[in-house]
Write a protein that holds these residues in place. Structure first.
Motif, PDB file in Angstrom:
ATOM      1  N   TYR A   1       0.856  -1.473  -0.424  1.00  0.00           N
ATOM      2  CA  TYR A   1       0.136   0.249  -0.016  1.00  0.00           C
ATOM      3  C   TYR A   1       0.784   1.052   0.013  1.00  0.00           C
ATOM      4  N   THR A   2       1.743   1.483   0.202  1.00  0.00           N
ATOM      5  CA  THR A   2       3.142   2.510  -0.131  1.00  0.00           C
ATOM      6  C   THR A   2       3.921   2.786  -1.077  1.00  0.00           C
ATOM      7  N   LYS A   3       3.483   1.587  -2.174  1.00  0.00           N
ATOM      8  CA  LYS A   3       4.137   1.769  -3.372  1.00  0.00           C
ATOM      9  C   LYS A   3       3.434   3.085  -4.253  1.00  0.00           C
ATOM     10  N   GLY A   4       4.693   3.501  -4.364  1.00  0.00           N
ATOM     11  CA  GLY A   4       4.090   4.992  -4.916  1.00  0.00           C
ATOM     12  C   GLY A   4       4.938   6.406  -4.020  1.00  0.00           C
ATOM     13  N   LYS A   5       4.240   6.078  -3.220  1.00  0.00           N
ATOM     14  CA  LYS A   5       4.601   6.846  -1.649  1.00  0.00           C
ATOM     15  C   LYS A   5       5.797   6.914  -0.909  1.00  0.00           C
ATOM     16  N   ARG A   6       5.634   8.546  -0.519  1.00  0.00           N
ATOM     17  CA  ARG A   6       6.941   8.587  -0.334  1.00  0.00           C
ATOM     18  C   ARG A   6       7.713   8.266   1.370  1.00  0.00           C
ATOM     19  N   LEU A   7       8.030   7.699   2.155  1.00  0.00           N
ATOM     20  CA  LEU A   7       8.311   7.723   3.747  1.00  0.00           C
ATOM     21  C   LEU A   7       9.240   8.311   3.941  1.00  0.00           C
ATOM     22  N   ALA A   8       9.584   8.732   4.731  1.00  0.00           N
ATOM     23  CA  ALA A   8      10.705   9.563   5.740  1.00  0.00           C
ATOM     24  C   ALA A   8      11.553   8.870   5.771  1.00  0.00           C
ATOM     25  N   GLU A   9      12.918   8.822   6.083  1.00  0.00           N
ATOM     26  CA  GLU A   9      13.544   8.009   6.282  1.00  0.00           C
ATOM     27  C   GLU A   9      13.487   7.225   7.486  1.00  0.00           C
ATOM     28  N   GLU A  10      13.035   7.596   8.649  1.00  0.00           N
ATOM     29  CA  GLU A  10      13.194   6.654  10.383  1.00  0.00           C
ATOM     30  C   GLU A  10      11.457   5.600   9.389  1.00  0.00           C
ATOM     31  N   LEU A  11      11.369   5.678   9.185  1.00  0.00           N
ATOM     32  CA  LEU A  11       9.882   5.266   7.981  1.00  0.00           C
ATOM     33  C   LEU A  11      11.038   3.333   7.814  1.00  0.00           C
TER      34      LEU A  11
ATOM     35  N   ALA B   1      -7.985  -4.097   5.429  1.00  0.00           N
ATOM     36  CA  ALA B   1      -8.783  -2.454   4.716  1.00  0.00           C
ATOM     37  C   ALA B   1      -8.326  -0.958   5.783  1.00  0.00           C
ATOM     38  N   GLU B   2      -8.740  -0.680   6.889  1.00  0.00           N
ATOM     39  CA  GLU B   2      -7.838  -0.112   8.074  1.00  0.00           C
ATOM     40  C   GLU B   2      -6.644   0.718   7.265  1.00  0.00           C
ATOM     41  N   ILE B   3      -6.023  -0.966   7.028  1.00  0.00           N
ATOM     42  CA  ILE B   3      -4.251  -0.283   6.519  1.00  0.00           C
ATOM     43  C   ILE B   3      -4.112   0.417   5.240  1.00  0.00           C
ATOM     44  N   GLU B   4      -4.484  -0.238   4.211  1.00  0.00           N
ATOM     45  CA  GLU B   4      -5.350   0.586   3.158  1.00  0.00           C
ATOM     46  C   GLU B   4      -5.306   1.663   3.335  1.00  0.00           C
ATOM     47  N   SER B   5      -6.643   2.222   4.303  1.00  0.00           N
ATOM     48  CA  SER B   5      -7.618   3.453   4.095  1.00  0.00           C
ATOM     49  C   SER B   5      -6.796   4.674   5.151  1.00  0.00           C
ATOM     50  N   ALA B   6      -5.854   3.590   5.502  1.00  0.00           N
ATOM     51  CA  ALA B   6      -4.926   5.588   7.386  1.00  0.00           C
ATOM     52  C   ALA B   6      -3.576   5.322   5.549  1.00  0.00           C
ATOM     53  N   LEU B   7      -3.124   4.430   5.356  1.00  0.00           N
ATOM     54  CA  LEU B   7      -1.778   5.270   4.889  1.00  0.00           C
ATOM     55  C   LEU B   7      -2.449   6.275   3.522  1.00  0.00           C
ATOM     56  N   ASN B   8      -3.771   5.762   2.893  1.00  0.00           N
ATOM     57  CA  ASN B   8      -3.343   6.859   1.727  1.00  0.00           C
ATOM     58  C   ASN B   8      -4.008   8.027   3.111  1.00  0.00           C
TER      59      ASN B   8
ATOM     60  N   ASP C   1       1.969  11.368  11.036  1.00  0.00           N
ATOM     61  CA  ASP C   1       0.381  11.464   9.263  1.00  0.00           C
ATOM     62  C   ASP C   1      -0.052  10.003   9.581  1.00  0.00           C
ATOM     63  N   ILE C   2       0.634   9.048  10.216  1.00  0.00           N
ATOM     64  CA  ILE C   2      -0.113   7.496   9.777  1.00  0.00           C
ATOM     65  C   ILE C   2      -0.774   7.548  11.456  1.00  0.00           C
ATOM     66  N   ARG C   3       0.225   8.169  12.186  1.00  0.00           N
ATOM     67  CA  ARG C   3      -1.046   8.244  13.741  1.00  0.00           C
ATOM     68  C   ARG C   3      -2.171   9.024  13.891  1.00  0.00           C
ATOM     69  N   GLN C   4      -2.081  10.091  13.172  1.00  0.00           N
ATOM     70  CA  GLN C   4      -3.015  11.002  13.505  1.00  0.00           C
ATOM     71  C   GLN C   4      -4.220  10.204  12.290  1.00  0.00           C
ATOM     72  N   ALA C   5      -3.634  10.249  11.224  1.00  0.00           N
ATOM     73  CA  ALA C   5      -4.847   9.352   9.992  1.00  0.00           C
ATOM     74  C   ALA C   5      -5.693   7.580  10.716  1.00  0.00           C
ATOM     75  N   GLN C   6      -4.912   7.051  11.819  1.00  0.00           N
ATOM     76  CA  GLN C   6      -5.570   6.131  12.395  1.00  0.00           C
ATOM     77  C   GLN C   6      -6.364   7.087  13.855  1.00  0.00           C
ATOM     78  N   GLY C   7      -6.207   8.646  13.808  1.00  0.00           N
ATOM     79  CA  GLY C   7      -6.899   8.604  15.132  1.00  0.00           C
ATOM     80  C   GLY C   7      -6.403   8.702  15.928  1.00  0.00           C
ATOM     81  N   LYS C   8      -4.742   8.328  15.968  1.00  0.00           N
ATOM     82  CA  LYS C   8      -4.223   8.342  17.540  1.00  0.00           C
ATOM     83  C   LYS C   8      -3.577   9.872  17.778  1.00  0.00           C
TER      84      LYS C   8
END
Length: 386
Positions: A329-339, A354-361, A379-386
């Protein structure tokens, strides 16, 4: 098809109007009769010279023996006194009597006819819409393979054998082995039950007919069971074939016989499913897969041996599978170096595919809103609502 049906209604309506206009025109020209005083008419009746009479509202049209050879039906007319004994007098003196309906009755009759044509036409169109042969589409190629499904390796192994039985039913039947009539996939929403069923059809290279619980719902009673029969009839015609019913607990719930319309329809649908499963021939190459969130909610008769007797659990992805999903699900997306796939997967412990795909999007959208090209852990934690 709808245009053709509407065209037929327009033609019928036009013919009705034309028939009414023709009647009115005929009636109008036919009534160009000569007036006769009522006293003369009554004397003619008593003398027996009136051979026929037509009572038409406020007028009485009649023919005497003098006009016996005239083409016009009733060349003479007089006033109608609405006498209660006039009909008897005419009959006693040998006259034939005809009574015509007034224009109000005729208009009412025509309008009633138009209403019934329209009413039954609407019913016909509704039935064609709800039980159209195109209700369940046959997918000849799903373009999904097991390689597109992350994880579920034990399930893939088990299903490959089922797939082989489906493709060679006669060979297995000679060894006393039959194919399961129904397979239940149980698991939380979003873990790939539908994707897995498509992949099975893709691997087996067989027809695939997808359906869901809402496809069997209707405002009309008995439509649901009819759709069940239509689905299985189509599956038998397209064998070898996989029928996939999603949200199965929406139509296969326990029958409680409460007497309500909703429960009565549900009972009929479950009964229709049972009849179709019992009517399956084991060598016909039709496999039914149903997806449900809870097997315990289903009617016991559906899950007994000989029906949906094979059950598989589709669990939430484990750590290794979550890592594979993150990479996917991260194909085509740029991730920070620490990730990395591993530390991102750890954040999604217990999450569905589905939750993983939706959160990464959603994380990618948040990064974009903040004018960044790279996705961060925040960004990922915020996308999860955490």
């Amino acid at each position: 098809m709808a245009f053709r049906i509407h065209k037929r209604f327009l033609i019928i309506f036009a013919f009705a109007i034309l028939a009414f206009a023709s009647y009115c025109a005929w009636d109008y020209f036919d009534k160009k009769a000569e007036y006769t005083p009522y006293r003369d008419f009554y004397e003619a009746v008593l003398s027996g010279t009136v051979v026929s009479a037509k009572i038409d509202g406020e007028r009485i049209y009649f023919r005497t023996d003098v006009y016996a050879t005239w083409a016009k039906a009733y060349p003479l007319y007089t006033e109608n006194p609405y006498s209660p004994t006039l009909r008897e007098t005419l009959l006693l003196h040998g006259a034939k009597i005809e009574e015509s309906k007034d224009s109000g009755e005729i208009v009412s009759l025509i309008l009633d006819s138009i209403f019934y044509v329209f009413f039954f036409g609407v019913i016909f169109i509704a039935f064609r819409k709800f039980i159209s042969p195109n209700t369940f589409k046959v997918v000849r190629k799903t373009h999904v393979m097991f390689s597109d499904v992350v994880g579920m390796e034990p399930l893939k192994r088990d299903m490959k054998q089922v797939m082989d039985i489906m493709l060679h039913p006669a060979e297995y039947a000679s060894r006393g082995i039959r194919m399961p009539k129904g397979i239940l996939l149980e698991g939380e929403p979003g873990n790939g039950k539908t994707l897995f069923a498509k992949a099975l059809a893709g691997e087996a290279k067989v027809n695939f007919i997808p359906a869901k619980a809402t496809d069997f719902e209707s405002m009309f009673m008995a439509i649901g069971p009819m759709k069940v029969k239509l689905l299985f009839r189509k599956a038998k015609a397209k064998a070898p074939c996989i029928v996939f019913i999603d949200e199965f607990d929406g139509i296969g719930t326990r029958r409680n016989y409460s007497g309500s319309a909703l429960e009565t329809e549900n009972t009929r649908i479950v009964t229709a499913l049972l009849n179709e499963l019992d009517g399956f021939e084991e060598t016909k190459g039709v496999l039914v897969i149903a997806a449900t969130n809870s097997i315990s909610a289903l009617d016991p008769a559906l899950i007994r041996p000989g029906r949906f007797d094979t059950k598989f659990r589709v669990p939430s992805p484990n750590e290794k599978e979550r890592e594979e999903l993150v990479l996917l699900y991260t194909k085509g997306k740029r991730l920070a170096e620490e990730l990395s796939a591993k530390n991102i997967a750890a954040v999604f412990a217990g999450a569905s595919c589905a939750e993983i795909e939706s959160a990464l999007n959603r994380a990618a959208l948040l990064a974009r809103q903040n004018n960044r090209d790279e996705i961060t852990m925040d960004d990922i934690r915020q996308a999860q609502g955490k």
